[in-house]
Design an enzyme around this catalytic site. Structure first.
Site, PDB file in Angstrom:
ATOM      1  N   GLY A 170       0.663  -1.326   0.141  1.00  0.00           N
ATOM      2  CA  GLY A 170       0.167   0.169  -0.092  1.00  0.00           C
ATOM      3  C   GLY A 170       0.715   1.331  -0.164  1.00  0.00           C
ATOM      4  N   GLN A 213       3.688   9.705   0.741  1.00  0.00           N
ATOM      5  CA  GLN A 213       4.689   9.334   0.349  1.00  0.00           C
ATOM      6  C   GLN A 213       5.887   9.198  -0.251  1.00  0.00           C
ATOM      7  OE1 GLN A 213       2.927   5.352   2.061  1.00  0.00           O
ATOM      8  NE2 GLN A 213       4.645   5.216   2.933  1.00  0.00           N
ATOM      9  N   CYS A 224       6.453   0.328   7.388  1.00  0.00           N
ATOM     10  CA  CYS A 224       5.353   1.609   6.863  1.00  0.00           C
ATOM     11  C   CYS A 224       7.028   1.993   5.509  1.00  0.00           C
ATOM     12  CB  CYS A 224       5.231   2.523   7.410  1.00  0.00           C
ATOM     13  SG  CYS A 224       4.718   4.074   6.433  1.00  0.00           S
ATOM     14  N   LEU A 225       6.625   2.297   5.018  1.00  0.00           N
ATOM     15  CA  LEU A 225       8.304   2.695   3.591  1.00  0.00           C
ATOM     16  C   LEU A 225       8.761   3.711   3.922  1.00  0.00           C
ATOM     17  CD1 LEU A 225       6.492   1.126   0.791  1.00  0.00           C
ATOM     18  CD2 LEU A 225       8.295  -0.149   1.569  1.00  0.00           C
ATOM     19  N   HIS A 284      -4.044   2.628   7.631  1.00  0.00           N
ATOM     20  CA  HIS A 284      -2.713   2.918   8.196  1.00  0.00           C
ATOM     21  C   HIS A 284      -2.967   3.976   6.350  1.00  0.00           C
ATOM     22  CE1 HIS A 284       1.405   1.518   7.851  1.00  0.00           C
ATOM     23  NE2 HIS A 284       1.238   2.814   7.000  1.00  0.00           N
ATOM     24  N   GLU A 285      -3.140   3.394   5.709  1.00  0.00           N
ATOM     25  CA  GLU A 285      -2.816   4.920   4.714  1.00  0.00           C
ATOM     26  C   GLU A 285      -3.767   6.098   4.824  1.00  0.00           C
ATOM     27  OE1 GLU A 285      -0.881   4.308   2.390  1.00  0.00           O
ATOM     28  OE2 GLU A 285      -0.014   2.322   2.696  1.00  0.00           O
ATOM     29  N   HIS A 333      -1.621   8.377   7.248  1.00  0.00           N
ATOM     30  CA  HIS A 333      -0.752   9.196   5.908  1.00  0.00           C
ATOM     31  C   HIS A 333      -1.215  10.661   5.670  1.00  0.00           C
ATOM     32  CE1 HIS A 333       2.947   6.695   5.760  1.00  0.00           C
ATOM     33  NE2 HIS A 333       2.091   5.775   5.706  1.00  0.00           N
TER      34      HIS A 333
END
Ligand SMILES: [Zn+2]
Length: 244
Positions: free
Chosen positions: A119, A124, A167-168, A209-210, A213
Site C-alpha cells: 500500500g 509518501q 511502513c515504507l 494505515h494509509e 498518511h
C-alpha cells in the site's frame, strides 16, 4: 506468519501490466533480484504486516479495478522517510480524476511494487493529494491493484484487531498497532466513479494505515511518545550517516 508481504515482490517479478512492464528500470530488476534472494521474511508496504491470521479479505467486494493506463509509462518515485516534514502534511482532495492523476497512481503502484510494499499514499512520494494505491494479493494470486481517490472511512467497528505494521516511510521498524477491525470506505476509483467497500481483516487495517498518511499521521504516532521518539531518533541518525 502471513505470506502477504511477499505478494508485491511476486507480482512485480512475475510481470504485470504487460505493456508497461517493459519500461521497468534496471534498478527495479536489481531490487527484485535482491528481494527474491533474501529470505523474504518481510516486506513492507507502505505497510507490512508480518503476521496476522489473515482473515479472508473481502476483495470480491471491490469492483474490478481497471488496469493502469498503458499509454503512460510508469516511473518509480523516491519514497519519503520519517522524519521528513512533508509526511506531516494533510493531503488535499483530488478535484478531478484526470490522466495526470492516473499517471501519478500508475507511478505509485510501480513504486510500491518495487519497494516492495502492499500500500502507498501519494504523500509518501511527496504529492499531498488524497490518493492511495494498494495490492493485497497473495503470491500465488494474480496482481490485484486498487486505487482509492478521496477515500472516506465510515462506521469503524468498536472491536479492534492487532497487526504488526511497518511502513515504507518508517523503514525497518515494526510495531503492533490496534485499529478498528472493520470499516466502510467510500472513494472514487481509477475511472473517477464513486465506490463503497466493506473492509475487514488486512484490508481494513491497511486502508486505515494509509488514511492516516493523508492526515499526516504515521503508524508510530499510535505508539507511546517514548517509543516513537526513539524510532525517529534512530531514523534521523541513519539518514545523517547515509548523507555523510
Ligand atoms: Zn505507511
Amino acid at each position: 506468519m502471513s505470506t502477504l508481504p511477499d505478494s508485491p515482490t511476486h507480482a512485480t517479478a512475475r510481470g504485470f501490466f504487460p505493456s508497461a512492464l517493459h519500461i521497468k528500470t534496471l534498478e527495479t530488476e536489481k531490487r527484485e533480484a535482491c528481494q527474491l534472494a533474501s529470505n523474504r521474511k518481510v516486506v513492507l508496504f507502505g505497510q507490512l504486516f508480518r503476521y496476522s491470521n489473515h482473515p479472508s479479505i473481502p476483495i470480491s467486494h471491490i469492483d474490478p479495478a481497471r488496469r493502469p493506463h498503458y499509454l503512460s509509462p510508469m516511473a518509480i518515485r523516491p519514497i519519503l522517510t520519517a522524519p521528513d516534514p512533508r509526511l506531516r502534511e494533510v493531503s488535499k482532495p483530488v478535484d478531478a480524476v484526470t490522466d495526470e492523476v492516473r499517471t501519478l497512481m500508475n507511478d505509485m503502484l510501480e513504486t510500491m511494487y518495487a519497494a516492495p510494499g502492499i500500500g502507498l499514499a501519494a504523500i509518501q512520494v511527496g504529492v499531498p493529494l488524497r490518493i492511495i494505491v494498494m495490492d493485497l494479493a497473495e503470491k500465488d494470486e494474480d496482481p490485484d491493484p486498487h486505487y482509492f481517490i478521496n477515500p472516506v472511512i465510515l462506521d469503524p467497528s468498536e472491536d479492534v484487531a492487532p497487526y504488526e505494521e511497518g511502513c515504507l516511510s518508517v523503514p525497518e521498524f515494526y510495531e503492533e498497532i490496534e485499529r478498528p477491525a472493520r470499516c466502510v470506505i467510500e472513494f472514487l476509483d481509477y475511472d473517477g466513479n464513486p465506490q463503497r467497500l466493506e473492509a475487514e481483516g488486512l484490508l481494513a487495517t491497511c486502508i486505515q494505515h494509509e488514511m492516516d498518511h493523508l492526515e499526516g499521521v504515521l503508524f508510530i504516532d499510535h505508539l507511546s511518545r517514548l517509543k516513537r521518539d526513539r524510532i525517529l531518533k534512530k531514523l534521523k541518525k541513519e539518514q545523517l550517516a547515509t548523507a555523510s
